[in-house]
Design a protein around this motif. Structure first.
Motif, PDB file in Angstrom:
ATOM      1  N   PRO A  74      11.708  -5.497   3.164  1.00 57.65           N
ATOM      2  CA  PRO A  74      11.168  -5.068   1.873  1.00 57.65           C
ATOM      3  C   PRO A  74      10.626  -6.263   1.090  1.00 57.65           C
ATOM      4  O   PRO A  74      11.225  -7.337   1.100  1.00 57.65           O
ATOM      5  CB  PRO A  74      12.370  -4.445   1.165  1.00 57.65           C
ATOM      6  CG  PRO A  74      13.563  -5.065   1.809  1.00 57.65           C
ATOM      7  CD  PRO A  74      13.166  -5.402   3.213  1.00 57.65           C
ATOM      8  N   CYS A  75       9.493  -6.076   0.445  1.00 62.15           N
ATOM      9  CA  CYS A  75       8.908  -7.109  -0.414  1.00 62.15           C
ATOM     10  C   CYS A  75       9.881  -7.389  -1.560  1.00 62.15           C
ATOM     11  O   CYS A  75      10.446  -6.457  -2.137  1.00 62.15           O
ATOM     12  CB  CYS A  75       7.566  -6.618  -0.958  1.00 62.15           C
ATOM     13  SG  CYS A  75       6.854  -7.674  -2.228  1.00 62.15           S
ATOM     14  N   LEU A  79       9.124  -4.022  -3.139  1.00 64.69           N
ATOM     15  CA  LEU A  79       9.921  -3.304  -2.135  1.00 64.69           C
ATOM     16  C   LEU A  79       9.058  -2.628  -1.073  1.00 64.69           C
ATOM     17  O   LEU A  79       9.551  -1.893  -0.230  1.00 64.69           O
ATOM     18  CB  LEU A  79      10.873  -2.285  -2.769  1.00 64.69           C
ATOM     19  CG  LEU A  79      11.921  -2.862  -3.721  1.00 64.69           C
ATOM     20  CD1 LEU A  79      12.805  -1.754  -4.272  1.00 64.69           C
ATOM     21  CD2 LEU A  79      12.770  -3.919  -3.036  1.00 64.69           C
ATOM     22  N   ALA A  80       7.746  -2.877  -1.089  1.00 63.86           N
ATOM     23  CA  ALA A  80       6.858  -2.357  -0.049  1.00 63.86           C
ATOM     24  C   ALA A  80       7.200  -3.039   1.271  1.00 63.86           C
ATOM     25  O   ALA A  80       7.643  -4.191   1.291  1.00 63.86           O
ATOM     26  CB  ALA A  80       5.404  -2.628  -0.423  1.00 63.86           C
ATOM     27  N   PRO A  81       7.010  -2.361   2.398  1.00 63.02           N
ATOM     28  CA  PRO A  81       7.305  -2.977   3.700  1.00 63.02           C
ATOM     29  C   PRO A  81       6.392  -4.172   3.980  1.00 63.02           C
ATOM     30  O   PRO A  81       5.191  -4.105   3.763  1.00 63.02           O
ATOM     31  CB  PRO A  81       7.041  -1.859   4.710  1.00 63.02           C
ATOM     32  CG  PRO A  81       6.856  -0.614   3.931  1.00 63.02           C
ATOM     33  CD  PRO A  81       6.557  -0.981   2.523  1.00 63.02           C
ATOM     34  N   VAL A  82       6.997  -5.268   4.465  1.00 66.13           N
ATOM     35  CA  VAL A  82       6.255  -6.470   4.830  1.00 66.13           C
ATOM     36  C   VAL A  82       6.566  -6.758   6.302  1.00 66.13           C
ATOM     37  O   VAL A  82       7.717  -6.956   6.665  1.00 66.13           O
ATOM     38  CB  VAL A  82       6.669  -7.687   3.973  1.00 66.13           C
ATOM     39  CG1 VAL A  82       5.928  -8.932   4.406  1.00 66.13           C
ATOM     40  CG2 VAL A  82       6.458  -7.406   2.502  1.00 66.13           C
ATOM     41  N   PRO A 146      10.195 -12.291   1.525  1.00 66.52           N
ATOM     42  CA  PRO A 146       8.951 -11.676   1.996  1.00 66.52           C
ATOM     43  C   PRO A 146       8.193 -11.051   0.828  1.00 66.52           C
ATOM     44  O   PRO A 146       8.791 -10.450  -0.064  1.00 66.52           O
ATOM     45  CB  PRO A 146       9.428 -10.615   2.981  1.00 66.52           C
ATOM     46  CG  PRO A 146      10.837 -10.342   2.608  1.00 66.52           C
ATOM     47  CD  PRO A 146      11.380 -11.598   2.013  1.00 66.52           C
ATOM     48  N   ARG A 147       6.889 -11.257   0.838  1.00 61.71           N
ATOM     49  CA  ARG A 147       6.077 -10.771  -0.270  1.00 61.71           C
ATOM     50  C   ARG A 147       4.871 -10.020   0.283  1.00 61.71           C
ATOM     51  O   ARG A 147       4.152 -10.545   1.120  1.00 61.71           O
ATOM     52  CB  ARG A 147       5.627 -11.953  -1.115  1.00 61.71           C
ATOM     53  CG  ARG A 147       5.208 -11.547  -2.504  1.00 61.71           C
ATOM     54  CD  ARG A 147       4.880 -12.745  -3.319  1.00 61.71           C
ATOM     55  NE  ARG A 147       6.099 -13.282  -3.901  1.00 61.71           N
ATOM     56  CZ  ARG A 147       6.110 -14.236  -4.786  1.00 61.71           C
ATOM     57  NH1 ARG A 147       4.993 -14.778  -5.187  1.00 61.71           N
ATOM     58  NH2 ARG A 147       7.242 -14.675  -5.285  1.00 61.71           N
ATOM     59  N   ALA A 148       4.655  -8.809  -0.206  1.00 63.24           N
ATOM     60  CA  ALA A 148       3.492  -8.025   0.191  1.00 63.24           C
ATOM     61  C   ALA A 148       2.236  -8.704  -0.334  1.00 63.24           C
ATOM     62  O   ALA A 148       2.265  -9.391  -1.356  1.00 63.24           O
ATOM     63  CB  ALA A 148       3.604  -6.604  -0.362  1.00 63.24           C
TER      64      ALA A 148
END
Length: 192
Positions: A74-75, A79-82, A146-148
């Motif tokens: 999760p970003c 929280l978007a998938p990365v 992790p960052r989108a």
């Protein structure tokens, strides 16, 4: 010729290995869902841990491997998938004299928790769990934040009701000096 580990074998007793040739391995775990849960990932795909255990010195062993995996986390902002592809070289050196090495270092450097300077050194175990080594290596290789794409952290400002929140520049002690200097320089020019 180096022996090959069966693909389902993940625990290797070092006493059973030929101390001249070692062992090659190529793990492609089936239970990716369980591993993803253990590592708190959204998804885990295409995991491969390929390498060899070779004799290192008189009684030590050296594990050299290549770890490849596709992880989804999760970003940290949205929280978007990365999705991240991990390709990592893994090196572990199992030494029978690990305790002596760490004791000498602690004695030389002073008090503290005995830790070897060389991060690849580990105590010589009776057996090596290749699946555990894979999981540890993957855990260490995961992106920490992790960052989108396009996700940015905004400036967070908090204050009680009726109070103007502080900004980042308000907390910098010298941030207003340039404006004061310019103001003073401007007022000196008016006097001439």
């Amino acid at each position: 010729m180096m022996a090959k580990a069966p693909t389902e074998q993940t625990r290797v007793r070092l006493a059973d290995l030929n101390d001249r040739t070692g062992l090659e391995f190529d793990l492609r775990p089936d239970d990716l869902e369980g591993m993803a849960q253990e590592l708190e990932l959204l998804d885990l795909r295409k995991v491969r841990f390929q390498g060899a255990l070779r004799p290192d010195g008189k009684r030590g062993w050296r594990l050299e491997a290549r770890l490849g995996a596709t992880v989804v986390q999760p970003c940290v902002v949205t929280l978007a998938p990365v999705t991240t592809r991990i390709e990592e070289e893994v090196l572990r050196r199992y030494r029978p004299d690990f305790d002596r090495i760490t004791a000498e270092q602690t004695e030389r450097d002073g008090e503290g928790v005995p830790m070897p300077e060389d991060e690849t050194l580990e105590p010589l175990p009776a057996e090596i769990d290749l699946m555990q080594t894979l999981t540890e290596a993957l855990s260490l290789a995961l992106p920490q934040y992790p960052r989108a794409e396009g996700a940015e952290l905004g400036e967070a400002r908090y204050a009680e009701d009726g109070v103007t929140p502080l900004k980042d520049e308000d907390l910098r002690p010298f941030s207003g000096l340039a404006a004061l200097r310019d103001k003073l320089a401007g007022s000196e020019g008016e006097e001439d």
